[in-house]
Design a protein around this motif. Sequence first.
Motif, short mmCIF file in Angstrom:
data_model
loop_
_atom_site.label_atom_id
_atom_site.label_comp_id
_atom_site.label_asym_id
_atom_site.label_seq_id
_atom_site.Cartn_x
_atom_site.Cartn_y
_atom_site.Cartn_z
N THR A 119 0.74 -1.30 -0.09
CA THR A 119 -0.13 0.05 -0.13
C THR A 119 0.97 1.31 -0.14
O THR A 119 0.58 2.30 -0.61
N GLY A 120 2.05 1.39 0.64
CA GLY A 120 2.73 2.21 0.67
C GLY A 120 3.39 2.64 -0.69
O GLY A 120 3.41 3.80 -1.36
N MET A 121 3.81 1.65 -1.51
CA MET A 121 4.29 1.85 -2.81
C MET A 121 3.18 2.40 -3.83
O MET A 121 3.48 3.32 -4.64
N ALA A 122 2.15 1.83 -3.42
CA ALA A 122 1.01 2.18 -4.45
C ALA A 122 0.66 3.66 -4.26
O ALA A 122 0.35 4.42 -5.09
N GLN A 123 0.48 3.97 -2.87
CA GLN A 123 0.31 5.44 -2.49
C GLN A 123 1.28 6.38 -2.94
O GLN A 123 0.71 7.67 -3.13
N ALA A 124 2.71 5.84 -3.02
CA ALA A 124 3.57 6.87 -3.34
C ALA A 124 3.67 7.08 -4.95
O ALA A 124 4.22 7.94 -5.29
N ALA A 125 2.90 6.43 -5.66
CA ALA A 125 2.87 6.21 -6.97
C ALA A 125 1.78 7.71 -7.32
O ALA A 125 1.00 7.92 -6.31
N SER A 126 1.82 7.93 -8.83
CA SER A 126 0.85 9.25 -8.94
C SER A 126 -0.52 8.91 -9.32
O SER A 126 -1.19 9.70 -9.06
N ARG A 127 -1.07 7.46 -9.29
CA ARG A 127 -2.02 6.92 -9.52
C ARG A 127 -2.88 6.65 -8.15
O ARG A 127 -2.11 6.33 -7.06
N PRO A 128 -4.17 6.86 -8.09
CA PRO A 128 -4.81 6.54 -6.90
C PRO A 128 -4.93 5.11 -6.48
O PRO A 128 -4.64 4.13 -7.40
N LEU A 129 -4.79 4.50 -5.36
CA LEU A 129 -4.72 3.20 -4.84
C LEU A 129 -5.91 2.31 -5.71
O LEU A 129 -6.95 2.65 -5.46
N HIS A 130 -5.56 1.62 -6.30
CA HIS A 130 -6.14 0.16 -6.94
C HIS A 130 -5.90 -0.96 -6.21
O HIS A 130 -4.70 -1.25 -6.57
N LEU A 131 -6.45 -1.43 -5.24
CA LEU A 131 -6.46 -2.74 -4.35
C LEU A 131 -7.27 -3.91 -4.69
O LEU A 131 -8.57 -3.44 -4.83
N LEU A 179 -10.71 -15.81 -8.10
CA LEU A 179 -11.94 -14.97 -8.04
C LEU A 179 -11.33 -13.45 -7.37
O LEU A 179 -10.89 -13.68 -6.44
N VAL A 180 -11.33 -12.41 -8.12
CA VAL A 180 -10.62 -11.39 -7.63
C VAL A 180 -11.85 -10.36 -7.49
O VAL A 180 -12.82 -9.96 -8.02
N TRP A 181 -11.77 -9.78 -6.29
CA TRP A 181 -12.78 -8.61 -5.74
C TRP A 181 -11.92 -7.23 -5.84
O TRP A 181 -10.82 -7.24 -5.13
N HIS A 182 -12.50 -6.36 -6.41
CA HIS A 182 -11.68 -5.00 -6.46
C HIS A 182 -12.28 -4.02 -5.39
O HIS A 182 -13.29 -3.46 -5.54
N LEU A 183 -11.44 -4.04 -4.28
CA LEU A 183 -11.56 -3.26 -3.00
C LEU A 183 -11.48 -2.10 -3.15
O LEU A 183 -12.50 -1.05 -2.84
N TRP A 184 -10.61 -1.60 -3.84
CA TRP A 184 -10.55 -0.11 -4.31
C TRP A 184 -10.09 0.16 -5.35
O TRP A 184 -9.25 -0.43 -6.07
N LYS A 185 -10.88 0.85 -6.39
CA LYS A 185 -10.94 0.97 -7.58
C LYS A 185 -9.94 1.92 -8.34
O LYS A 185 -9.97 2.05 -9.51
N GLY A 186 -9.15 2.89 -7.55
CA GLY A 186 -8.21 3.57 -8.07
C GLY A 186 -8.79 4.60 -9.16
O GLY A 186 -9.93 5.24 -9.05
N ALA A 187 -7.87 4.50 -10.28
CA ALA A 187 -8.54 5.71 -11.28
C ALA A 187 -9.43 5.19 -12.21
O ALA A 187 -9.95 5.80 -13.18
N LYS A 188 -10.05 3.85 -12.03
CA LYS A 188 -11.04 3.14 -12.84
C LYS A 188 -12.36 3.81 -12.53
O LYS A 188 -12.95 3.50 -11.47
#
Length: 226
Positions: free
Chosen positions: A38-50, A211-220
């Motif tokens: 989560t730290g690397m994702a939040q440091a990126a320019s894009r919103p978190l997609h988890l 089976l994948v659940w998109h918890l936080w959809k980020g820029a989508k």
Amino acid sequence: MIKRLKRHIWNRDSISLGRGAGCRYALLVLWLLTSPVTGMAQAASRPLHLTGRTNLVYDMMLMPSGGLEADLGRKLSVAASATYGWSKGCPWHENIRVATADVAVRYWAVKDADEVMWRGFYAGPYAALYRYDFLFGGKGQEAETNWGAGVCLGYSIPVDTDVSFDFAIGLGYVGGKYKEYEVVDDSYHHNVWTADKIRHYFGPTRAEVALVWHLWKGAKSKKVKR
């Protein structure tokens, strides 16, 4: 001769994967692997997609699994997962105890960066740890820690705006020390350690229908087309 045999007899429950110990082992390794995600994702320019996931192949084999994946930007994602299973008396085996953890970096071959972790092909390296105890036909193999590394290839397809499926296969290497043993069918039902060996395996190492659940959809933000 009797003294020598006694040195090689042990109770499998005393050193093998205990139900609580194996679960804690998998969860601890998964936490260590996913804590930077989560730290690397939040440091990126894009919103978190988890996303969260479970491998249905392992679930059907009575080895529940779970994992997380995060978008890092630049069409890259990082994923980590863990598996834990303990089953006895099935028709195809006498005993299986497994705890695994792995982490992977994936490059997504998509035109639109918003499709990362939603649809399309991906590939990338992975590393894994394995702990297991297998017993088939009175003969078993037990390992405290084996390790593996290789390449994973996969394809993701969305079902709706919150759920998608991942299909993947891994090819690589698994190595490490393990013990072979045989079951002594006496009043104590002991196991006899027969050999110490080192595993060197190259080939398929994983199969996944997740089976994948998109918890936080980020820029989508737009609706996913099936």
